[in-house]
Write a protein that holds these residues in place. Structure first.
Motif, PDB file in Angstrom:
ATOM      1  N   ALA A 111      28.718  42.803 -37.132  1.00 24.65           N
ATOM      2  CA  ALA A 111      27.399  42.695 -36.512  1.00 24.65           C
ATOM      3  C   ALA A 111      26.664  41.448 -36.991  1.00 24.65           C
ATOM      4  N   LEU A 112      27.356  40.548 -37.672  1.00 26.37           N
ATOM      5  CA  LEU A 112      26.763  39.297 -38.123  1.00 26.37           C
ATOM      6  C   LEU A 112      26.139  38.573 -36.927  1.00 26.37           C
ATOM      7  N   PRO A 113      24.861  38.179 -37.023  1.00 26.16           N
ATOM      8  CA  PRO A 113      24.177  37.610 -35.845  1.00 26.16           C
ATOM      9  C   PRO A 113      24.851  36.390 -35.237  1.00 26.16           C
ATOM     10  N   VAL A 114      25.544  35.595 -36.046  1.00 19.79           N
ATOM     11  CA  VAL A 114      26.171  34.380 -35.508  1.00 19.79           C
ATOM     12  C   VAL A 114      27.555  34.649 -34.933  1.00 19.79           C
ATOM     13  N   ALA A 115      28.063  35.866 -35.066  1.00 19.04           N
ATOM     14  CA  ALA A 115      29.457  36.136 -34.714  1.00 19.04           C
ATOM     15  C   ALA A 115      29.766  36.139 -33.219  1.00 19.04           C
ATOM     16  N   PRO A 116      28.889  36.623 -32.322  1.00 19.54           N
ATOM     17  CA  PRO A 116      29.296  36.741 -30.919  1.00 19.54           C
ATOM     18  C   PRO A 116      29.814  35.452 -30.284  1.00 19.54           C
ATOM     19  N   GLU A 117      29.160  34.328 -30.568  1.00 17.36           N
ATOM     20  CA  GLU A 117      29.640  33.074 -29.981  1.00 17.36           C
ATOM     21  C   GLU A 117      30.995  32.674 -30.553  1.00 17.36           C
TER      22      GLU A 117
END
Length: 282
Positions: A111-117
């Protein structure tokens, strides 16, 4: 002769990677891509080419003759998937055979905020038909060392991370690992979780205390309190909230990723945290 390309060479990671490649004195030709090539200096022997992630057609020309490409992830949040896709498609068109990508820890399961990209870019790369290597870099120690003067002046590191651990390592170690993966055999189709031995902020404070002789402690606050403090130090609300969300991710354990992958690529232990602190204080 193999030609190694590195994107983003005006940024700290890309520059460290090409410096290491050039210092090897090997037979490889080294190509560096930069949005503004005029900003590249002091890298004798580097073939510098324009490499704007937003200019797909120009990227094809820039990657002409490159065999292996180190794609250093961009820093424009919200635009990175499109930008990285442009580079990957250009690499295919230019005849690049393998792409290495600097991703985020556990990018496909966090769920790390930078992970989706990063996760989306990994998916694009896997589907590209190119040989690939994914380098999931944990935090850089340099995320914290620029704040050493403040830590020492205030006697405290203030976070909302609680007892969460960070598998940070110096940026130079990550760059050296990337170069090793680019030049070595057997790295195709591999996903590496890269970082150093995870530490808490209590442990970071203790190392700073030991290295400097000045007592520094770690003080945990709530995310809301951290946002208020950061805004009081001049950050806008959006940036302060983003920083607090990263601390919340650390508290959840998102950056607690024990792994020997970086040490194995380096062929040595990851630089100890105390040594990184000493180097930053020089």
């Amino acid at each position: 002769m193999t030609t190694i390309g590195v994107t983003g060479v005006t940024g700290p990671f890309g520059r460290l990677a090409v410096e290491r490649l050039l210092a090897r004195g090997g037979s490889e030709r080294v190509v560096g891509l930069a949005r503004d090539p005029s900003r590249v200096s002091g890298l004798d022997g580097l073939d510098v080419r324009p490499g704007d992630y937003d200019q797909p057609s120009a990227l094809v020309d820039a990657l002409n003759g490159v065999d292996v490409l180190l794609l250093v992830s961009g820093n424009e949040f919200g635009k990175r998937v499109a930008q990285h896709t442009n580079v990957i498609e250009a690499a295919k068109a230019a005849g690049v055979t393998r792409v290495l990508y600097t991703s985020a820890p556990r990018a496909d399961d966090t769920a790390l905020p930078v992970a989706p990209e990063h996760k989306a870019t990994e998916e694009v790369l896997r589907a590209s038909g190119l040989a690939w290597t994914i380098l999931r870099n944990n935090w850089y120690v340099e995320n914290y060392t620029p704040q050493l003067d403040r830590y020492l002046a205030e006697g405290a590191i203030v976070t909302a991370a609680g007892t969460g651990r960070v598998g940070a390592a110096p940026r130079a170690d990550f760059a050296a690992g990337a170069v090793a993966a680019a030049l070595g055999d057997g790295h195709e189709g591999r996903v590496y979780e890269l970082g150093g031995p995870p530490f808490t902020f209590d442990e970071l404070a203790a190392v700073i205390t030991d290295v400097t002789g000045t007592t520094v402690t770690h003080r945990t606050v709530s995310p809301a309190e951290l946002v208020d403090a950061l805004q009081g130090n001049g950050l806008d609300a959006g940036t302060a909230g983003f920083v607090a969300s990263l601390d919340e991710a650390i508290a959840r354990g998102d950056l607690d990723v024990p792994s020997d992958d970086l040490a194995n690529l380096l062929g040595r232990p990851v630089t100890p945290l105390a040594d990184a602190i000493r180097e930053a204080l020089k």
